[in-house]
Design an enzyme around this catalytic site. Structure first.
Site, mmCIF file in Angstrom:
data_model
loop_
_atom_site.group_PDB
_atom_site.id
_atom_site.type_symbol
_atom_site.label_atom_id
_atom_site.label_comp_id
_atom_site.label_asym_id
_atom_site.label_seq_id
_atom_site.Cartn_x
_atom_site.Cartn_y
_atom_site.Cartn_z
ATOM 1 N N ASP A 7 0.866 -1.177 0.000
ATOM 2 C CA ASP A 7 0.000 0.000 0.000
ATOM 3 C C ASP A 7 0.907 1.233 0.000
ATOM 4 O O ASP A 7 2.132 1.128 -0.200
ATOM 5 C CB ASP A 7 -1.003 -0.036 1.166
ATOM 6 C CG ASP A 7 -0.368 0.180 2.544
ATOM 7 O OD1 ASP A 7 0.878 0.366 2.616
ATOM 8 O OD2 ASP A 7 -1.106 0.165 3.547
ATOM 9 N N HIS A 132 6.913 -32.050 8.679
ATOM 10 C CA HIS A 132 6.363 -30.719 8.406
ATOM 11 C C HIS A 132 5.366 -30.764 7.248
ATOM 12 O O HIS A 132 4.399 -30.004 7.230
ATOM 13 C CB HIS A 132 7.495 -29.732 8.116
ATOM 14 C CG HIS A 132 8.482 -29.635 9.241
ATOM 15 N ND1 HIS A 132 8.123 -29.177 10.486
ATOM 16 C CD2 HIS A 132 9.785 -29.992 9.324
ATOM 17 C CE1 HIS A 132 9.167 -29.230 11.292
ATOM 18 N NE2 HIS A 132 10.193 -29.732 10.604
#
Ligand code: RB5
Length: 149
Positions: A7, A132
């Site tokens: 932004d 994982h």
């Protein structure tokens, strides 16, 4: 291909990250914003996250004031695994253990040199798989409404 977005608060840091990617020989695509005018981070977070989720880009680096708003917005796009980091250890482990595909940072939180170091560690770390992978699969199942326990 790395998706970049920010932004109005993240324009300068995004340019610095883009320069670092150039030095690393990594291609990037900028999904905005391009103007230093107050704007809504979900728009740019969504565009970059969608590019990652759709496979147009492999990974994304997104920047807003805190890294949090643009990270929350990006995490709503199915297929993203977003990490909001202000330290190198978390960024590296988010790749090695969580196979994160979007890194967000806060331009009002981290300085340029630290942000570059965080991004570099995140980009060069490798997902370790194994146990994982099982956990990442569970996260995906939660996202797809297919998880029960
Ligand atoms: C903009 O003022 C600010 O709210 C935004 O950059 C971000 O920090 C939101 O999470």
């Amino acid at each position: 291909m790395i998706a970049l977005a920010c932004d109005h608060t993240g324009l300068d840091l995004k340019r610095e990250i883009a320069g670092m990617l150039d030095e690393m020989g990594l291609e990037w695509k900028d999904f905005g914003t391009f103007e230093p005018v107050s704007c809504d981070y979900p728009l740019y977070g969504y565009r970059a996250a969608k590019a990652v989720a759709d496979g147009e880009c492999d990974r994304g680096i997104l920047i807003c004031g805190t890294g949090i708003g643009i990270g929350i917005a990006a995490s709503k796009v199915k297929g993203t695994r977003v990490c909001t980091c202000s330290d190198v250890y978390s960024a590296e482990l988010s790749k090695r253990h969580n196979n994160s595909n979007i890194l967000t940072m806060g331009a009002r939180v981290v300085g340029v040199d630290l942000a570059k170091m965080i991004a570099r560690h995140w980009l060069t770390a490798e997902f370790e798989g194994g146990r994982h992978q099982r956990r990442v699969d569970m996260i995906t199942a939660i996202e797809e409404g297919a998880f029960s326990c």
